[in-house]
Structures are given as C-alpha cells and as structure tokens.
Design an enzyme around this catalytic site. Structure first.
Site, short mmCIF file in Angstrom:
data_model
loop_
_atom_site.label_atom_id
_atom_site.label_comp_id
_atom_site.label_asym_id
_atom_site.label_seq_id
_atom_site.Cartn_x
_atom_site.Cartn_y
_atom_site.Cartn_z
N ARG A 117 0.81 -1.10 0.33
CA ARG A 117 -0.13 -0.26 -0.13
C ARG A 117 0.75 1.43 0.58
O ARG A 117 0.26 2.08 -0.44
CB ARG A 117 -1.56 -0.40 1.11
CG ARG A 117 -1.46 1.33 1.52
CD ARG A 117 -3.01 1.33 1.97
NE ARG A 117 -3.02 0.18 3.25
CZ ARG A 117 -2.39 1.36 4.79
NH1 ARG A 117 -2.48 1.92 4.54
NH2 ARG A 117 -2.34 0.51 5.74
N TYR A 164 -16.09 16.13 -15.00
CA TYR A 164 -16.28 14.66 -15.20
C TYR A 164 -17.27 14.59 -13.90
O TYR A 164 -17.14 15.29 -12.72
CB TYR A 164 -15.47 13.89 -15.10
CG TYR A 164 -15.52 12.84 -14.33
CD1 TYR A 164 -15.90 11.78 -15.84
CD2 TYR A 164 -15.54 12.23 -13.83
CE1 TYR A 164 -16.40 10.63 -15.76
CE2 TYR A 164 -15.81 10.41 -13.58
CZ TYR A 164 -15.73 9.30 -14.55
OH TYR A 164 -16.36 8.33 -14.44
N ASP A 198 -7.69 17.89 -14.47
CA ASP A 198 -7.42 16.74 -15.19
C ASP A 198 -7.65 16.26 -16.38
O ASP A 198 -8.20 17.70 -16.90
CB ASP A 198 -8.77 16.32 -14.48
CG ASP A 198 -9.44 14.43 -14.85
OD1 ASP A 198 -9.12 14.31 -15.81
OD2 ASP A 198 -10.62 14.71 -14.43
N LYS A 250 -8.50 5.32 -19.26
CA LYS A 250 -8.74 5.66 -20.41
C LYS A 250 -7.88 4.97 -21.62
O LYS A 250 -7.23 4.38 -21.99
CB LYS A 250 -9.88 6.98 -20.51
CG LYS A 250 -10.62 7.63 -19.72
CD LYS A 250 -11.51 6.58 -19.30
CE LYS A 250 -13.00 6.99 -18.33
NZ LYS A 250 -12.69 7.75 -17.86
#
Ligand SMILES: *Cc1c(COP(=O)(O)O)cnc(C)c1O
Length: 389
Positions: free
Chosen positions: A57, A110, A182, A207
């Site tokens: 992590r 978004y 973004d 994407k």
C-alpha cells in the site's frame, strides 16, 4: 533449520531466494509485503537509510516502474498511480483542502468529480465555488482570501470545450492557489499540463493511458514536494493501484504515442466526414475551425484527440436510431481504448440532469459521443454513413 512439513515447504520453497531472470519486462510483484533480514534493516528502513520496500500500500516495485513511465510522459519529477481516476481525484482533494477553505472548481468537469465535490466535500465544510468556462477566462476575479485550490479540466465531456490552461495556471500561481488539471481527454501526448504551468496533472489511466479498456486506474504527476504529500494521503485513504493493474498499464503505456497519433488522425477524419454530412446538425471537435475553442486548443494542444461528439435531428429518438444502427462502433460508455465506443450523453454522463442543467452543460438530447478507436478509418466512416440511414 530445514523446513519439514509439506505446508511449510509449499509456503516458503523458492520464495526467499529470487532468481535473477533478466526478463525484458518488470515482473508482477503480486505481494502485499516484503522480507527483512533483521531488526537493524527494519530500523534503517524507517530512518530512510536503506532503499527497500515495506508494504505494497506504500510502494511496490511493479507500481514504481509504471509510475516512472507516467512521470516521463508528463516530463514530471514524479508520478503516483491509483486504483482509479476517482481515487486520484479524492486523494488530491483530501490532501490539499481543509475545513474553511474554498475550492474553485470548473463547472465543466467529469460527473464523478462533480458529485464528489458537490455532494461529499461540502459536508466537510469546504466551500465550493463553481465557475463556468467563460468565468474562468478571468480567473483573478474569482479568487477569495480562502481559495486554496482550483480544479479544471480541458477538453471536457461531451462538448470538448477547452479553457486557456496557461491563463488559469498563471493566475493561480500569482494568487498562491494550487492548480490541478484533469488531463484525461487530451492525454499527455496531446497536452502537457505541467509545461502549461499547472501544479498537478491528474488523469484517469482507465482511458487513453492504458488504452485497452481492461485496466481501471488513475495517475497524478507533478513536483516531488507536492507528490510527497499526496503519497502520504494515498497511504491513508488506501487508493493505490494493484501490481497486476500496474503491470498491464505499463504495457499499455509503451504504445501510447503511436495509439494517440492514430486516434488523432482517425477522429479528425471522422469529424470532417460528419461535418460535411447534411444528416448531421452539428459536430463538436476541437480540431474543426467551427469549434468555439478551436484557437485555444490549437495554442495549447499538439493533437486534438480521439473524441468526437455530433448531433442529429429528432432529439433522443433520432440519436437512438443512429446509436442502434452502428455496427463497427460499439455501444458502451468510457473512452480511450482500441475499440470505438459510442454513448448517448443524456442516458449516461448527463442522466437525470434537468433541462436547465443540460443547457448549462451544452448537452442536447440529439447528441452522440464517440471515442474513436484504432479500427480502419474507412470502416469507421462507412459505419457512420450507414448508421445515419
Ligand atoms: C473516467 C474519468 C474520470 C474517472 O476515472 P475512473 O478511472 O473511472 O475512476 C475522471 N475524469 C475524467 C475526465 C474521466 O473521463
């Protein structure tokens, strides 16, 4: 001591003496934790005097390799990989905002980011000021004493409107406001946010970065000092990328430049075909001179991207007929993969919006949004031609 029982053999055999295999690609270190020789080595890890991994992590070799590649793409000092684009968004917001701060946020963002900011962040006493693309043309007038962070996106879904990134970034820097862009729709091949002056670039790796519709992930790039803080918050919030996903993403990244070049070429060809077709009422593509932000896009992008939105007469019924008839282009949401995908914004990204909200977002019922994939350009154009009926 020699292990004796079968279970002990199965658990330990081969694991503690890794073979140097000289593989061309970095292995998938699908492990949650890492071995230490002795207490002294643990102490030296904590003091930062030994280069080692502790827990996945925090950091993992496969993930680090992928992050190096992402940093190279954005010419950044570093990069951090996340389990999803939204994990990247939320980790940035939680790193840099405190109760009483104001977030200046583009209203053209978004949907997931919008809901996180509007429905969740406000509960933590962060004041949110949404600004339109027009208002963001004069960013100075929007700052208050409490403005801590400015969140923008360009180009945006589905109208592919762009805002002057360097202009916003400059104003933010002068006012001591952290700027974040973004960059998902553009990808680093078509737009370099850090070179345009923003402090941090964020993208959904789901994407274009990965490009094959088979990995969910996110990325943040920027200067080391800021990333250090985001990294700490990533440990707390826990949205790190999985090593298996990081391996697949590293493979996808290797072909990003060639994929983007083809996405750009095919999307422009499709946009030009649709633009001259009388069955289409409007085409939204930043590479077309008719796009409202064509000049801004030309100045700050090196390619106009693989997304094309167009409008047909007859509202949702008209758009649905074209949608249903497409054969090469597949009906699915998301973008940036080798498969061309089509979606109807009013049924997906802008579902349940009021007429007024739709108007503000520039979204109409007759719109189809297409992510142009890597199929042959002629097949794509023929598909739109037959689907338009
Ligand atoms: C998809 C997307 C996101 C969210 O990414 P996920 O990987 O789905 O969490 C954020 N911003 C933009 C512009 C996106 O298209």
């Amino acid at each position: 001591m020699k292990p004796r029982g079968l279970s002990t053999e199965l658990i330990h055999r081969g694991e503690d003496a890794p073979v140097r295999a000289d593989s061309v690609n970095v292995p998938i270190y699908e492990t949650t934790t890492f071995l230490f020789e002795n207490a002294d080595e643990v102490r030296r890890y904590q003091e930062g005097t030994v280069d080692k991994y502790l827990y996945s992590r925090y950091a993992n070799p496969t993930i680090v390799v992928t992050e190096e590649k992402i940093a190279a793409l954005d010419r950044a000092e570093g990069a951090l990989a996340f389990a999803s684009g939204m994990a990247a968004v939320s980790t940035i917001l939680w790193t840099f905002l405190s109760p009483g701060d104001q977030l200046l946020c583009s209203s053209a963002i978004y949907g997931g980011t919008f809901h996180l900011v509007n429905d969740v962040l406000r509960r933590f006493q962060v004041d949110v000021r949404f600004a339109t693309i027009e208002e963001l043309a004069e960013p100075e007038s929007l700052f208050t004493e409490r403005t801590a962070l400015c969140w923008i996106e360009s180009p945006i879904n589905p109208t592919l409107r762009c805002l002057d990134v360097a202009r916003v970034a400059r104003a933010c820097r002068a006012a001591g406001v952290l700027s974040v862009l973004d960059n998902t729709f553009a990808s680093p091949i078509n737009q370099q946010p850090l070179a345009l002056g923003v402090d941090l670039a964020m993208q959904s790796a789901t994407k274009y970065l990965n490009g094959h519709s088979d990995v969910t992930g996110g990325a943040v790039t920027g200067p080391r000092a800021l990333l250090k803080r985001v990294d700490l918050m990533r440990r707390y919030l826990g949205g790190v990328m999985d090593p298996l996903a990081a391996f697949a993403l590293a493979r996808g990244l290797k072909t990003l430049p060639v994929r983007m070049a083809q996405h750009n070429r095919s999307a422009e060809a499709v946009a030009r075909f649709l633009d001259q077709d009388r069955r289409v009422t409007r085409v939204y593509y930043p590479g077309l001179a008719s796009h409202p932000d064509h000049e801004v896009a030309r100045a700050q992008m090196t390619g106009f991207g693989g997304m094309v939105t167009f409008e047909v007469p007859g509202g949702l019924d008209g758009a649905s007929r074209v949608f249903d008839r497409l054969e090469v282009v597949r009906r699915a949401t998301s973008l940036g993969g080798v498969d061309s995908l089509v979606s109807l914004p009013v049924l997906t990204s802008h579902y349940n919006y009021s007429d007024e909200e739709l108007a503000r977002a520039g979204v109409t019922a007759g719109m189809l949004r297409v992510s142009i994939g890597l199929e042959d350009e002629a097949d794509l154009i023929a598909d739109f031609d037959q689907a338009l009926g």
